[in-house]
Design a protein around this motif. Structure first.
Motif, PDB file in Angstrom:
ATOM      1  N   TYR A 645       0.854  -1.194   0.000  1.00 44.75           N
ATOM      2  CA  TYR A 645       0.000   0.000   0.000  1.00 44.75           C
ATOM      3  C   TYR A 645       0.886   1.238   0.000  1.00 44.75           C
ATOM      4  CZ  TYR A 645      -2.846   3.831   1.786  1.00 44.75           C
ATOM      5  OH  TYR A 645      -3.452   5.049   1.951  1.00 44.75           O
ATOM      6  N   VAL A 646       0.625   2.150  -0.925  1.00 41.64           N
ATOM      7  CA  VAL A 646       1.341   3.423  -1.001  1.00 41.64           C
ATOM      8  C   VAL A 646       0.300   4.527  -0.936  1.00 41.64           C
ATOM      9  CG1 VAL A 646       2.889   4.884  -2.341  1.00 41.64           C
ATOM     10  CG2 VAL A 646       3.171   2.394  -2.381  1.00 41.64           C
ATOM     11  N   GLY A 647       0.419   5.386   0.056  1.00 36.49           N
ATOM     12  CA  GLY A 647      -0.564   6.439   0.266  1.00 36.49           C
ATOM     13  C   GLY A 647      -0.524   7.521  -0.787  1.00 36.49           C
ATOM     14  N   SER A 648      -1.463   8.415  -0.716  1.00 31.05           N
ATOM     15  CA  SER A 648      -1.548   9.511  -1.676  1.00 31.05           C
ATOM     16  C   SER A 648      -0.342  10.437  -1.536  1.00 31.05           C
ATOM     17  CB  SER A 648      -2.841  10.302  -1.465  1.00 31.05           C
ATOM     18  OG  SER A 648      -2.870  10.863  -0.159  1.00 31.05           O
ATOM     19  N   THR A 649      -0.016  11.123  -2.617  1.00 30.90           N
ATOM     20  CA  THR A 649       1.082  12.083  -2.612  1.00 30.90           C
ATOM     21  C   THR A 649       0.557  13.450  -3.035  1.00 30.90           C
ATOM     22  OG1 THR A 649       1.744  11.718  -4.919  1.00 30.90           O
ATOM     23  CG2 THR A 649       2.679  10.247  -3.260  1.00 30.90           C
ATOM     24  N   VAL A 650       1.284  14.475  -2.632  1.00 28.80           N
ATOM     25  CA  VAL A 650       0.882  15.850  -2.918  1.00 28.80           C
ATOM     26  C   VAL A 650       2.055  16.597  -3.534  1.00 28.80           C
ATOM     27  CG1 VAL A 650       0.243  18.064  -1.865  1.00 28.80           C
ATOM     28  CG2 VAL A 650      -0.865  15.954  -1.108  1.00 28.80           C
ATOM     29  N   SER A 651       1.764  17.407  -4.532  1.00 28.42           N
ATOM     30  CA  SER A 651       2.723  18.385  -5.055  1.00 28.42           C
ATOM     31  C   SER A 651       2.019  19.733  -5.052  1.00 28.42           C
ATOM     32  CB  SER A 651       3.167  18.022  -6.467  1.00 28.42           C
ATOM     33  OG  SER A 651       3.906  16.829  -6.477  1.00 28.42           O
ATOM     34  N   GLU A 652       2.659  20.732  -4.464  1.00 26.35           N
ATOM     35  CA  GLU A 652       1.979  22.009  -4.308  1.00 26.35           C
ATOM     36  C   GLU A 652       2.960  23.170  -4.324  1.00 26.35           C
ATOM     37  OE1 GLU A 652       0.042  22.132  -0.491  1.00 26.35           O
ATOM     38  OE2 GLU A 652       1.686  21.087   0.494  1.00 26.35           O
ATOM     39  N   GLY A 694       2.937   9.641  -8.841  1.00 23.78           N
ATOM     40  CA  GLY A 694       3.003  11.031  -8.430  1.00 23.78           C
ATOM     41  C   GLY A 694       2.830  11.959  -9.611  1.00 23.78           C
ATOM     42  N   CYS A 695       2.449  13.200  -9.325  1.00 20.41           N
ATOM     43  CA  CYS A 695       2.339  14.250 -10.331  1.00 20.41           C
ATOM     44  C   CYS A 695       3.024  15.493  -9.779  1.00 20.41           C
ATOM     45  CB  CYS A 695       0.881  14.558 -10.654  1.00 20.41           C
ATOM     46  SG  CYS A 695      -0.041  13.159 -11.348  1.00 20.41           S
ATOM     47  N   LEU A 696       3.680  16.256 -10.641  1.00 28.96           N
ATOM     48  CA  LEU A 696       4.433  17.429 -10.220  1.00 28.96           C
ATOM     49  C   LEU A 696       3.730  18.712 -10.657  1.00 28.96           C
ATOM     50  CD1 LEU A 696       8.064  16.239 -11.104  1.00 28.96           C
ATOM     51  CD2 LEU A 696       6.815  15.989  -8.950  1.00 28.96           C
ATOM     52  N   THR A 697       3.972  19.790  -9.925  1.00 25.78           N
ATOM     53  CA  THR A 697       3.330  21.062 -10.251  1.00 25.78           C
ATOM     54  C   THR A 697       3.793  21.615 -11.588  1.00 25.78           C
ATOM     55  OG1 THR A 697       5.024  22.217  -8.935  1.00 25.78           O
ATOM     56  CG2 THR A 697       2.930  21.715  -7.850  1.00 25.78           C
TER      57      THR A 697
END
Length: 717
Positions: A645-652, A694-697
């Protein structure tokens, strides 16, 4: 928020531990006798050429250290270094999804530099071959700052792998593999004494050839590898081992940098792009790498208390790298949106064309004096060493941004001929070589020299273990136009108490540094090295009733001398930024008769100097793996299953925030061993989950690995 995650992960750790009936261990059990009842052999320490540069048992080390041996890597079906780390606590093994250019694992939210036999093996980017798992005995992750042992480096820790070396007894194997995506591989490994030398000379030869496709139709790979080694027992107290390694890989780059719109978010018509779309150019793209290296390991026992050991490495690598990708032109990256007029289909992008010739040369050595002796009631285990490395990297390239959409960023060249519709790609259009030759830049090589002197002492008093370490480094960076010299002193301290019942609580402190080349725009002074410190507290438990080890650790890392946060106006320097990382890690491994269990869970609260969450780093991760090798009438059968399981990621940043959903993947293994044969089938991501890591800004996303199924047949002799 962090406290809530701490509670959730602690509860998960307790539940996993209870379901396992006993804690697990930080190394893998090797199963030897299957005739009637399995005999387990537990490895509770590391090697002199491992991550800790000592053979101190992990349960007595006031640091977090995780190890995967080759047997468990094979059981889990890992095909590369990144995949071998997917079941280790606190490690983000595949932050950039499916990749062919390298392995980019991260620990505690930060990069993991790559070491072999305790010497750093990779510097720079895209200039050498990837690590081949078939050449190594085990992979080790030493977490947190490690500058006392290794000099400048990442505060996240290091990943070290121990090379295969000759054995005293003759033996070996031939292994073949076949799998989906047209995966084919043959490998061989043979070792033993050299005839007529009375066992003073031992040899080992490892070779591999692989021809494979990938989940992207246009991306494939061919790799050849040869690793011979020779050990010489010069005297009963002196041994030298020399290891050669030659590797050649021809492939294409899998990084497609496909837009956020169409992957994380739907297109205007509500549909999505094919995650396996090829955004490059088949006749232009390639990523061909070569490397050669020679490693020398030396050990000499002076007397019962003192010994000398050392590692030396010469390594040279190069990469011929061409790639096209959707240009980073802002917004959605689609041309119609950028131009404000519908000149193309809605999913057409401009492409950037890159040509690179990258090289890498390294000469490094680490010689250390080890002592084990008593002073009154205190037992000392001392390592005192000198480490030197001289590394030269050279990166020459041509860069045509957006295929001439912005002429001044492509040598004045302008064209709309090289765009690509990501929904209906048509290939065959790319700039002539003359266009790239005109903008090719031959850069000066960059060299780094680093001399470090260090000493570390683990003092034992009754059940107490005290660790004290200090190191002094002098680093010189020469980029061809300027020379910068830095010096740093790093320290580490640890205290551990080992109870008779197997419990071992500990606390530790460690530092690291990383040079930053340049001049401060505010002060005019040379930039300072980035510095980090870590506080860690944990509990280790090695039970007496089953082979196993369980670890639970809390860490607090602070990194300083980073770029200034946006909130600082009129600062006194440009290096007033501070990043803070806190986390909890649980890891357990246990051998219960015929069943091996391994579990991991972690949580991370990581903020950059602006207070934003570190990009594309999951806050929560968890995994569980079980292997069954029955010793009854099913003797020879084996099966394994795992879930990740890999949790959500954030790019901000100040204006954007992308949240990439969590994902859960399942892995399976089934096989049968008889006589000298071993047949195994592995499936990773068995449900063929389609996901983004993942996604980057900046506007692009990284698709994950699709289902891989590989069957292997080994003949051991």
């Amino acid at each position: 928020m962090f406290e809530a995650r701490f509670g959730a992960v602690s509860a998960l750790a307790i539940m996993v531990g209870m379901s396992s009936f006993a804690p697990a261990w930080a190394q893998t059990a090797a199963i030897e006798d299957k005739e009637s009842r399995q005999e387990t052999v537990i490895v509770t320490g590391t090697t002199s050429f491992g991550a800790t540069k000592s053979d101190t048992p992990i349960v007595e080390t006031a640091r977090s250290l995780s190890i995967e041996t080759s047997d468990m890597i094979i059981d889990k079906g890992a095909l590369n270094l990144a995949q071998s780390l997917t079941y280790i606590s606190g490690v983000t093994a595949e932050p950039y999804g499916f990749s062919t250019r390298g392995d980019f694992p991260q620990s505690r939210g930060l990069e993991l530099p790559r070491y072999r036999d305790s010497i750093q093996e990779l510097f720079g980017s895209y200039n050498s071959t990837r690590t081949e798992l078939y050449t190594i005995e085990q992979v080790e992750v030493l977490k947190g700052p490690a500058s006392v042992l290794y000099g400048q480096g990442s505060p996240g820790g290091i990943v070290n792998y121990v090379s295969k070396t000759p054995h005293e007894d003759f033996g070996g194997e031939i292994a073949v593999e076949a799998g989906n995506f047209d995966h084919y591989q043959i490998a061989g490994d043979v070792t033993g004494p050299v005839s007529g030398t009375d066992g003073k000379l031992l040899y080992r030869m490892v070779a591999l050839y692989r021809d494979t496709g990938t989940q992207i139709d246009q991306v494939d790979e061919k790799t050849t590898l040869f690793m011979p080694s020779l050990s010489w027992q010069a005297t009963p107290d002196t041994k030298f081992t020399i290891i050669g390694l030659v590797q050649d890989t021809d492939s294409k780059a899998a990084a497609q940098f496909i837009p956020v719109k169409g992957t994380l978010f739907p297109l205007d018509d509500g549909t999505y792009l094919d995650f396996d779309v090829y955004a490059g150019e088949p006749d232009f793209d390639h990523y061909n790498t070569e490397s050669q290296q020679v490693t020398l390991l030396g050990e000499h026992r002076i007397n019962d208390d003192w010994s000398v050991e050392g590692t030396a490495l010469w390594r040279s690598g190069e990469a011929d790298y061409n790639q096209a990708w959707p240009s980073f032109i802002g917004g959605t990256r689609y041309l119609n949106d950028v131009l404000g007029v519908d000149l193309f289909s809605a999913t057409t992008v401009a492409r950037t064309f890159y040509e690179g010739d990258n090289t890498f040369d390294q000469l490094a050595g680490d010689v250390r004096l080890r002592g084990n002796f008593m002073t009154g009631l205190l037992e000392h285990d001392i390592v005192a060493g000198v480490q030197y490395q001289d590394v030269e990297t050279d990166q020459d390239s041509a860069y045509c941004f957006a295929g001439g959409l912005v002429p001044e960023r492509c040598g004045g060249f302008s064209s709309y001929d090289y765009v690509l519709d990501l929904k209906s790609p048509v290939y065959g259009n790319y700039p002539d070589q003359s266009v790239l030759d005109a903008i090719y830049t031959d850069n000066d090589p960059s060299t780094v020299e680093d001399l470090g002197i260090y000493i570390s002492d683990q003092v034992s008093y009754d059940k107490w273990r005290f660790t004290l370490g200090v190191r002094s480094d002098n680093v010189e960076n020469d980029n061809g136009t300027s020379v910068q010299k830095d010096d740093a002193v790093s320290t580490s301290v640890g205290v551990l108490y080992r109870f008779d019942n197997g419990l071992a609580p500990y606390v530790s402190y460690a530092e690291s540094f990383q040079t930053v080349v340049g001049t401060d725009r505010v002060t005019g002074n040379q930039l300072k090295p980035q510095e980090a410190r870590q506080y860690e507290a944990g509990l280790k438990y090695e039970p007496t009733f089953v082979p196993g080890l369980i670890t639970l650790a809390y860490y607090d890392i602070e990194i300083s001398n980073l770029n200034n946060p946006n909130s600082i106006v009129g600062a006194d320097s440009q290096q007033e930024g501070i990043a803070k990382l806190k986390g909890i890690e649980f890891e357990g491994r246990v051998q219960l008769e015929d069943i091996y269990l391994q579990a991991a869970a972690s949580t991370l609260d990581a903020k950059d100097p602006n207070g934003y969450q570190l990009s594309a780093i999951p806050e929560e991760q968890a995994s569980f793996w079980a292997t069954w090798r029955p010793s009854n009438q099913w003797n020879g059968f084996k099966a394994g299953a795992g879930v990740r399981y890999v949790g959500s990621t954030v790019s901000e940043n100040a204006t954007l925030r992308y949240e990439t959903p969590s994902y859960t993947l399942g892995d399976l293994m089934v096989g049968y061993e008889w006589d000298q044969w071993d047949f195994t089938v592995n499936a990773r991501n068995v449900t063929d989950e389609e996901y983004l890591t993942g996604c980057l800004t900046r506007g692009d996303c990284f698709p994950g690995l699709r289902r891989t199924v590989v069957a292997s047949l080994r003949y051991k002799f």
